[in-house]
Enzyme design. Structure first.
Site, mmCIF file in Angstrom:
data_model
loop_
_atom_site.group_PDB
_atom_site.id
_atom_site.type_symbol
_atom_site.label_atom_id
_atom_site.label_comp_id
_atom_site.label_asym_id
_atom_site.label_seq_id
_atom_site.Cartn_x
_atom_site.Cartn_y
_atom_site.Cartn_z
ATOM 1 N N GLY B 103 -44.293 2.455 -66.336
ATOM 2 C CA GLY B 103 -43.397 3.006 -65.321
ATOM 3 C C GLY B 103 -41.974 3.067 -65.834
ATOM 4 O O GLY B 103 -41.705 2.781 -66.998
ATOM 5 N N CYS B 104 -41.039 3.444 -64.959
ATOM 6 C CA CYS B 104 -39.640 3.635 -65.363
ATOM 7 C C CYS B 104 -38.897 2.308 -65.328
ATOM 8 O O CYS B 104 -38.007 2.123 -64.500
ATOM 9 C CB CYS B 104 -38.959 4.636 -64.448
ATOM 10 S SG CYS B 104 -39.663 6.278 -64.541
ATOM 11 N N VAL B 105 -39.285 1.366 -66.164
ATOM 12 C CA VAL B 105 -38.629 0.063 -66.121
ATOM 13 C C VAL B 105 -37.790 -0.174 -67.380
ATOM 14 O O VAL B 105 -37.972 0.459 -68.361
ATOM 15 C CB VAL B 105 -39.637 -1.091 -65.950
ATOM 16 C CG1 VAL B 105 -40.295 -1.011 -64.608
ATOM 17 C CG2 VAL B 105 -40.646 -1.097 -67.059
#
Lengths: 543, 105
Positions: B103-105
């Site tokens: 994910g966008c982490v």
């Protein structure tokens, strides 16, 4: 000199078509202007090169295994050519056939797009990254296989290309050397863009051959649909994070309040990119503070997918895209909200407002709005007590392509930043607004972190944005502004752009050398609020 | 995916060396992974962070946010970096047997 291959060279049987030289990439301004001390580009190990396809430029976005037999190679080519046929079929590609054909047929090959592309220019004008190099490959493959007499008349009708394993494997990687920012479409005299062609190529690989970057598919949309979030966050984890953030808000501001979750009768569903909760919790915290202070009747959702606005299918696969978009709409419908507000995530804006519009009919047409316009309205209605001098540092604003160039939302975020910063401290990048450059992490690159791909992303596709940022704060404007002891902020209202900046700044050691940091936009608003004793932004806290 | 030997136990790892099945993690695996992340020896202080991350992951299926790691272990970010030079996400989570973050982490 780095070699500049022609289009037909793509099919040559060499191990690697091009080897980038860090010294030949686009020059950067002070303090990165010494070409002899450019950071290295990580190379794959010999063992990795034996296993993985990297014959385009030595980098791998897809980690494709190299076929072991001629039969496997031939099958790979056959599947791709079959897939290209489906792109051209009304039945298989009804949503995009029209726009695709316009882009394939009407290009006059004037190359206006080349100078508009931050990857091409940033790379030091490497031929293989010229936007139309990739598009032209697809045009020739289509002419060869799908026009009358294609193979026979190849030399005369522009279909002169050998379509072998190397051609297709290199094209697969080449589809992941464009950030889909659409700056080329804006520069084209007739509006032909290469981004959509790139995405159509990605689509063939994904939908026909099951080939897509792990981060976008297996660890992306597949995980999103299975667990509720691309991060793997379950509803229980979401609840735990919200509890933690409620505590943090109290510690920072003294305000104690419950965040509204699954609230029936709320007017608005606010959806964040779930990455924010884990990597930049101050962003959803700032939203919660602002919406609470303004008395907005809103809710977050703890339903599967209701707490993660991302839709990675936008970048590579129509089927995955539609599944995620329809789930988002279903969550909003179940809550009965009047509107969806999208947090600071650029591609989620494009996904749910613009592209999903093609598949939403009847009562699925729930209004969707950007948080930028919504927040500008709250700020301008005077709902917050603001003291701009609390943001007493230089700022610039990054324009996320999907919100700015694609949707035309240019001014509201500028009005917000100007309202919360002291006069003269905000400076624009050149160019900006709809002519902005992509952060370099667009189309999923910011989260593609395997092997040596991050080096390519940070040094090549992110190079132009990094140059713009340095110049915005640069010595021409004010001699001391790049002094590392003076904090300065790039306001980047998009999770993906922030992720890219984190990567570029780390690659160039920028915060230590220049004092440049990044933040979202809502954090800057809260930092200017006079209600709180302590500042909300902490320049010393780097994650 | 490649296989790697962890003191007699063969486990699947991804291209960046993260183990794929957190269920097969044990202290030996952690010790081997620590060598990759510039942690020559896992001290009690290391274990405190590693165990906290692992317990959170087993309960919630994700890595804890960095600030939660700091809060629960009573360490600030500088101390975490001193223990794990490659950082909490890349270093500590990898040693704790978590797969690579998504994910966008």
């Amino acid at each position: 000199m780095v070699r500049q291959p022609g289009i037909k060279d793509i099919s040559e049987l060499s191990d690697q078509l091009v080897e980038l030289d860090p010294k030949e990439l686009m020059p950067l301004p002070y303090p990165y202007d010494d070409r002899d001390t450019q950071a290295d580009l990580k190379k794959l190990t010999e063992a990795q090169r034996q296993r993985l396809e990297a014959s385009l430029d030595g980098f791998t976005a897809l980690q494709l295994a190299i076929p072991k037999t001629k039969e496997e190679e031939d099958e790979f080519v056959r599947q791709f050519v079959t897939g290209v046929g489906k792109l051209l079929s009304e039945d298989d590609n009804w949503a995009f056939l029209g726009p695709l054909m316009l882009r394939l047929d009407y290009c006059a090959k004037c190359q206006s797009c080349a100078e508009a592309c931050q990857v091409f220019v940033g790379s030091g004008r490497q031929e293989i990254y010229r936007p139309n190099y990739r598009s032209e490959l697809l045009r020739r493959i289509i002419k060869k296989y799908y026009s009358p007499g294609g193979k026979l008349l190849a030399k005369f009708n522009g279909a002169d290309i050998d379509v072998n394993y190397k051609t297709v494997a290199r094209l697969a990687e080449l589809a992941y050397r464009c950030t889909l920012c659409r700056r080329c479409a804006a520069a084209c005299p007739i509006g032909v863009g290469n981004a959509m062609i790139t995405r159509e190529i990605r689509k063939v690989f994904s939908q026909e051959m099951g080939i897509a970057p792990t981060e976008l598919h297996k660890g992306g949309t597949v995980k999103h649909l299975a667990t509720g979030s691309s991060t793997g966050m379950t509803p229980a984890a979401f609840a735990d994070l919200v509890e933690f953030m409620e505590d943090e808000v109290e510690e920072k501001t003294g305000m104690r309040f419950k965040w509204p979750i699954d609230k029936k009768g709320a007017d608005i569903l606010l959806i964040h990119n779930a990455g924010e909760f884990m990597a930049w919790p101050e962003n959803p915290e700032a939203f919660a503070i602002l919406f609470e202070k303004a008395g907005v009747n809103y809710t977050l959702s703890s339903e599967l997918l209701g707490y993660d606005a991302v839709n990675y299918g936008l970048w590579y696969d129509d089927v995955q895209f539609a599944k995620v978009a329809l789930k988002h709409i279903a969550v909003a419908k179940k809550l009965g909200v009047k509107k969806i507000i999208i947090g600071e995530c650029g591609h989620a804006h494009k996904a749910i407002t613009v592209v999903a519009d093609r598949i939403l009919a009847g009562d699925n047409q729930i209004p969707r709005e950007s948080s930028y316009t919504f927040l500008a309205d709250l700020v301008e209605r005077g709902l917050f007590k603001l003291d701009p001098s609390r943001n007493n540092f230089p700022t610039t604003l990054h324009d996320p392509c999907n919100v700015v160039r694609l949707m035309g939302i240019v001014d509201p975020q500028r009005r917000v930043v100007r309202a919360v910063t002291p006069p003269g401290s905000f400076r624009e990048m050149t160019p900006h607004g709809v002519e902005n450059y992509c952060c370099g992490g667009g189309s999923g690159f910011a989260i593609m972190n395997a092997l040596n791909f991050p080096d390519w992303r940070n040094a090549v596709s992110g190079r132009m944005k990094f140059k713009q940022i340095l110049e915005a704060f640069g010595p021409e404007l004010a001699p001391d502004v790049l002094d590392p002891s003076q904090p300065k902020y790039v306001v980047a209202p998009c999770s993906n752009c922030k992720g890219q900046m984190r990567g570029t700044f780390e690659y160039f050691d920028a915060t230590a050398k220049t004092g440049i940091r990044y933040t979202g936009m809502v954090e800057l608003i809260v930092n200017a609020m006079t209600d709180f004793e302590k500042p909300f932004l902490n320049p010393e806290e780097e994650f | 995916m490649a296989l790697r030997d962890f003191g007699g136990q063969e486990l699947e790892i991804d291209e960046d060396g993260f183990i794929q099945d957190p269920g097969q993690w044990n202290q030996t695996v952690a010790t081997v992974l620590a060598q990759d992340e510039e942690v020559p020896e896992l001290t009690d202080e290391h274990w405190k962070v590693v165990n906290m991350i692992r317990e959170y992951y087993l309960k919630f299926g994700i890595a804890p946010m960095v600030r939660k790691v700091c809060k629960d272990t009573g360490k600030d970010l500088k101390q975490i970096y001193a223990l794990f030079p490659s950082g909490p996400a890349k270093g500590a989570c990898k040693i704790a047997g978590l797969p690579k973050p998504t994910g966008c982490v």
